[in-house]
Design a protein around this motif. Structure first.
Motif, PDB file in Angstrom:
ATOM      1  N   LEU A  52       0.665  -1.063   0.088  1.00 29.77           N
ATOM      2  CA  LEU A  52      -0.118   0.015  -0.081  1.00 29.77           C
ATOM      3  C   LEU A  52       1.021   1.304   0.013  1.00 29.77           C
ATOM      4  CD1 LEU A  52      -2.941  -1.137   2.476  1.00 29.77           C
ATOM      5  CD2 LEU A  52      -2.994  -0.646   0.057  1.00 29.77           C
ATOM      6  N   VAL A  53       1.818   1.099   1.001  1.00 34.04           N
ATOM      7  CA  VAL A  53       2.682   2.395   1.279  1.00 34.04           C
ATOM      8  C   VAL A  53       3.428   2.756  -0.062  1.00 34.04           C
ATOM      9  CG1 VAL A  53       4.748   1.676   2.265  1.00 34.04           C
ATOM     10  CG2 VAL A  53       3.794   4.036   2.697  1.00 34.04           C
ATOM     11  N   PHE A  54       4.205   1.619  -0.826  1.00 29.89           N
ATOM     12  CA  PHE A  54       4.882   1.932  -1.929  1.00 29.89           C
ATOM     13  C   PHE A  54       4.053   2.461  -3.192  1.00 29.89           C
ATOM     14  CE2 PHE A  54       8.420   0.507   0.488  1.00 29.89           C
ATOM     15  CZ  PHE A  54       9.624   0.512  -0.395  1.00 29.89           C
ATOM     16  N   ILE A  55       2.904   1.740  -3.396  1.00 34.94           N
ATOM     17  CA  ILE A  55       1.945   2.140  -4.352  1.00 34.94           C
ATOM     18  C   ILE A  55       1.678   3.745  -4.165  1.00 34.94           C
ATOM     19  CG2 ILE A  55      -0.267   1.863  -5.491  1.00 34.94           C
ATOM     20  CD1 ILE A  55      -0.291  -1.211  -5.025  1.00 34.94           C
ATOM     21  N   GLY A  56       1.075   4.008  -2.902  1.00 35.39           N
ATOM     22  CA  GLY A  56       0.838   5.246  -2.732  1.00 35.39           C
ATOM     23  C   GLY A  56       1.973   6.366  -3.132  1.00 35.39           C
ATOM     24  N   GLN A  57       3.057   6.013  -2.579  1.00 38.29           N
ATOM     25  CA  GLN A  57       4.554   7.000  -2.604  1.00 38.29           C
ATOM     26  C   GLN A  57       4.694   7.114  -3.966  1.00 38.29           C
ATOM     27  OE1 GLN A  57       6.299   8.641  -0.780  1.00 38.29           O
ATOM     28  NE2 GLN A  57       7.810   9.106  -2.702  1.00 38.29           N
ATOM     29  N   ALA A  94       0.690  14.567   0.240  1.00 34.18           N
ATOM     30  CA  ALA A  94       0.674  14.131  -1.023  1.00 34.18           C
ATOM     31  C   ALA A  94      -0.736  14.687  -1.456  1.00 34.18           C
ATOM     32  CB  ALA A  94       0.736  12.610  -1.362  1.00 34.18           C
ATOM     33  N   ALA A  95      -1.753  14.172  -0.694  1.00 30.74           N
ATOM     34  CA  ALA A  95      -3.275  14.518  -1.025  1.00 30.74           C
ATOM     35  C   ALA A  95      -3.634  15.990  -1.050  1.00 30.74           C
ATOM     36  CB  ALA A  95      -4.342  13.687  -0.166  1.00 30.74           C
ATOM     37  N   ALA A  96      -2.740  16.683  -0.096  1.00 30.86           N
ATOM     38  CA  ALA A  96      -2.920  17.968   0.053  1.00 30.86           C
ATOM     39  C   ALA A  96      -2.257  18.970  -1.050  1.00 30.86           C
ATOM     40  CB  ALA A  96      -2.555  18.625   1.584  1.00 30.86           C
ATOM     41  N   MET A  97      -1.282  18.327  -1.913  1.00 31.85           N
ATOM     42  CA  MET A  97      -0.780  18.966  -2.897  1.00 31.85           C
ATOM     43  C   MET A  97      -1.764  19.928  -3.906  1.00 31.85           C
ATOM     44  SD  MET A  97       2.539  19.222  -2.323  1.00 31.85           S
ATOM     45  CE  MET A  97       3.472  19.224  -3.979  1.00 31.85           C
ATOM     46  N   PRO A  98      -2.776  19.370  -4.504  1.00 29.32           N
ATOM     47  CA  PRO A  98      -3.675  20.028  -5.333  1.00 29.32           C
ATOM     48  C   PRO A  98      -4.325  21.315  -4.532  1.00 29.32           C
ATOM     49  CG  PRO A  98      -4.097  17.756  -5.508  1.00 29.32           C
ATOM     50  CD  PRO A  98      -3.116  17.839  -4.268  1.00 29.32           C
ATOM     51  N   LEU A  99      -4.596  21.261  -3.119  1.00 30.16           N
ATOM     52  CA  LEU A  99      -5.327  22.315  -2.468  1.00 30.16           C
ATOM     53  C   LEU A  99      -4.141  23.346  -2.062  1.00 30.16           C
ATOM     54  CD1 LEU A  99      -7.624  19.927  -0.395  1.00 30.16           C
ATOM     55  CD2 LEU A  99      -8.277  21.162  -2.320  1.00 30.16           C
ATOM     56  N   PHE A 100      -3.346  22.825  -1.661  1.00 28.75           N
ATOM     57  CA  PHE A 100      -2.320  23.958  -0.971  1.00 28.75           C
ATOM     58  C   PHE A 100      -0.984  23.981  -1.476  1.00 28.75           C
ATOM     59  CE2 PHE A 100      -4.998  21.982   2.364  1.00 28.75           C
ATOM     60  CZ  PHE A 100      -6.084  23.183   2.754  1.00 28.75           C
ATOM     61  N   LEU A 124       2.620   3.096 -12.563  1.00 32.77           N
ATOM     62  CA  LEU A 124       1.490   2.753 -13.356  1.00 32.77           C
ATOM     63  C   LEU A 124       0.213   3.503 -13.057  1.00 32.77           C
ATOM     64  CD1 LEU A 124       0.920   1.081 -16.204  1.00 32.77           C
ATOM     65  CD2 LEU A 124       0.413  -0.788 -14.559  1.00 32.77           C
ATOM     66  N   VAL A 125      -0.329   3.122 -11.730  1.00 27.63           N
ATOM     67  CA  VAL A 125      -1.457   3.724 -11.308  1.00 27.63           C
ATOM     68  C   VAL A 125      -1.453   5.230 -11.577  1.00 27.63           C
ATOM     69  CG1 VAL A 125      -2.772   4.169  -9.305  1.00 27.63           C
ATOM     70  CG2 VAL A 125      -1.994   1.775  -9.932  1.00 27.63           C
ATOM     71  N   GLY A 126      -0.283   5.657 -11.063  1.00 28.97           N
ATOM     72  CA  GLY A 126      -0.258   7.224 -11.226  1.00 28.97           C
ATOM     73  C   GLY A 126      -0.280   7.600 -12.589  1.00 28.97           C
ATOM     74  N   GLY A 127       0.400   7.162 -13.424  1.00 30.93           N
ATOM     75  CA  GLY A 127       0.373   7.209 -15.047  1.00 30.93           C
ATOM     76  C   GLY A 127      -0.908   7.273 -15.606  1.00 30.93           C
ATOM     77  N   SER A 138      -4.480  14.429 -10.001  1.00 33.98           N
ATOM     78  CA  SER A 138      -5.238  13.311  -9.515  1.00 33.98           C
ATOM     79  C   SER A 138      -4.154  12.132  -8.993  1.00 33.98           C
ATOM     80  CB  SER A 138      -5.967  12.727 -10.496  1.00 33.98           C
ATOM     81  OG  SER A 138      -5.139  12.088 -11.689  1.00 33.98           O
ATOM     82  N   ALA A 139      -2.880  12.335  -9.357  1.00 36.67           N
ATOM     83  CA  ALA A 139      -2.071  11.197  -8.985  1.00 36.67           C
ATOM     84  C   ALA A 139      -1.599  11.748  -7.631  1.00 36.67           C
ATOM     85  CB  ALA A 139      -0.501  11.388  -9.938  1.00 36.67           C
ATOM     86  N   MET A 140      -1.497  12.828  -7.128  1.00 36.21           N
ATOM     87  CA  MET A 140      -1.177  13.387  -5.852  1.00 36.21           C
ATOM     88  C   MET A 140      -2.328  12.631  -4.743  1.00 36.21           C
ATOM     89  SD  MET A 140       1.478  14.823  -6.415  1.00 36.21           S
ATOM     90  CE  MET A 140       1.794  14.082  -7.939  1.00 36.21           C
ATOM     91  N   VAL A 141      -3.502  12.776  -5.140  1.00 33.50           N
ATOM     92  CA  VAL A 141      -4.710  12.303  -4.474  1.00 33.50           C
ATOM     93  C   VAL A 141      -4.510  10.730  -4.264  1.00 33.50           C
ATOM     94  CG1 VAL A 141      -7.241  12.406  -4.172  1.00 33.50           C
ATOM     95  CG2 VAL A 141      -5.957  14.428  -5.095  1.00 33.50           C
ATOM     96  N   VAL A 142      -4.431  10.187  -5.444  1.00 32.58           N
ATOM     97  CA  VAL A 142      -4.490   8.686  -5.376  1.00 32.58           C
ATOM     98  C   VAL A 142      -3.276   8.440  -4.557  1.00 32.58           C
ATOM     99  CG1 VAL A 142      -4.130   6.728  -6.834  1.00 32.58           C
ATOM    100  CG2 VAL A 142      -5.765   8.477  -7.607  1.00 32.58           C
TER     101      VAL A 142
END
Length: 412
Positions: free
Chosen positions: A234-239, A302-308, A365-368, A378-382
């Motif tokens: 989970l954490v490697f996919i997210g990172q 990471a998820a906050a990047m598109p907001l702030f 791959l998921v981010g791409g 969206s990659a930041m949120v995912v």
């Protein structure tokens, strides 16, 4: 006569002197550590170079992310196949061969005019990365006496950690100054020096045992190790769903210049180094809490990047926080796995490495896919959601700090 006998007994009972590692032994350890640094640095070079690589080779940035995905997938298989395939081969020859693949990979990428050829060069890198992660990390206790093995192993893994946090900013800085191809040329040049040092410094490292396919499931039979592998997934996919595309995000969404992005990535790497130190302190207190903190901090930042993170100040603050979590990630995961099944980490280490590399590749791959269909933000949120999911899994299911429940067979 009696006095002589007494003295002899005293001498017999005296503890044997602890052997001290020689200077050449420490230099051999250092050569392996620098090799690990070169491998991991090269693995992450494309992250800071994606926009320029995509522009020159005529592909989208999501497709260019395959330069991270493909070596990760190859490494996942190589970790197992190389470990089994080398059998009882002297480990110094194995390390030399893995370093040689790094040289060839960087040469191919540097010279190739088309994306498929560049991708082939990156695939070759996966063999070196997977094989080294599975074999190189266990060499510390072979190169120095047992009393110094922990220190030697920490030096080798320091090379991996430093490469993890330094690879991206190094690539971005070189790419900004002299072009992205020269970043791979520089990595290849360093690899040549590393191979020369290893040939000169590494002693013979014969082994009497060989890993077999039958021994691979050993790690999977330990419940706490399975939980650790899920956390790793989970954490490697997210990172890497988020981090692989942080350069396009900073350019397109935050509107930063190439020089500003290079500086931010350098700050990220520095924060990662500090995070590695914090992680060492945190796991000594509680590995479970360290993992949870890593997932929460990485996920939220990471998820906050598109907001702030749409301006220079906000992006800088979030990058620093994210970098701290990135630095904590490897040591937290590795310590959990070691505590959960310390005697399985050589025989099952290949399985763990495969899990980490599949997760890395899957994240890119998921981010791409997300970038190409929903935009770079969206990659930041995912990525952030996957990090938070890891924290939730550990908080819900971890009952202790990975205390071992049984002894498993180890292969040396």
């Amino acid at each position: 006569m009696q006095n002589n006998t007494t003295q002899a007994v005293v001498r017999d009972d005296a503890p044997l002197p602890i052997p001290k590692p020689t200077r050449s032994a420490w230099l051999a350890v250092l050569s392996v550590a620098v090799g690990s640094f070169a491998l991991v640095t090269t693995e992450f070079l494309p992250v800071g170079l994606l926009p320029s690589i995509a522009a020159e080779l005529g592909v989208t940035e999501g497709v260019a992310g395959m330069l991270v995905t493909v070596p990760g997938l190859v490494a996942a298989f190589a970790a197992i196949l190389v470990t089994i395939g080398v059998g009882k081969t002297d480990r110094r020859y194995v390390i030399w061969g893995l370093t040689a693949t790094l040289i060839l990979s960087n040469l191919i990428v540097f010279m190739s005019p088309t994306f498929p050829l560049v991708l082939a060069g990156r695939a070759l890198l996966g063999i070196g990365v997977g094989g080294f992660w599975a074999i190189g990390g266990a060499l510390g206790n072979r190169l120095v006496p047992a009393a110094n093995a922990a220190r030697a192993t920490s030096i080798i893994f320091a090379g991996i950690s430093l490469g993890t946090v330094a690879g991206v900013p190094a690539g971005a800085m070189i790419g900004e100054l002299v072009g992205w191809r020269m970043a791979f040329f520089a990595a290849g040049s360093l690899s040549v020096l590393v191979l020369a040092a290893q040939v000169w410094l590494m002693p013979s490292l014969p082994t009497t045992q060989a890993l077999t396919f039958a021994q691979l499931p050993a790690l999977l039979r330990v419940q706490k190790a399975r939980l650790g592998m899920l956390a790793t997934l989970l954490v490697f996919i997210g990172q890497f769903a988020a981090y692989t595309y942080v350069t396009p995000f900073l350019s397109q969404t935050a509107g930063l210049s190439a020089k500003a992005i290079s500086a931010l990535l350098l700050i990220y790497g520095a924060a990662g180094f500090v995070g590695n130190l914090i992680g060492g302190w945190a796991v000594a207190k509680s590995v479970k809490n360290s993992l949870i903190a890593t997932g929460v901090i990485m996920g939220l930042s990471a998820a906050a990047m598109p907001l702030f993170g749409t301006g220079a100040v906000g992006a800088t603050v979030l990058i620093v926080i994210w970098g701290l979590a990135f630095g904590m990630m490897p040591i937290s995961v590795q310590t959990w796995m070691f505590k959960a099944a310390p005697d399985a980490m050589e025989s099952g280490g290949a399985v763990f490495v495969s899990t980490a590399q599949i997760s890395l590749a899957s994240g890119a791959l998921v981010g791409g896919v997300s970038v190409d269909h929903l935009g770079v933000s969206s990659a930041m949120v995912v990525g952030g959601l996957f990090g938070l999911a890891m924290a939730a899994v550990i908080a819900a299911w971890a009952r202790d700090d990975g205390k071992p429940v049984g002894k498993l067979h180890a292969v040396h």
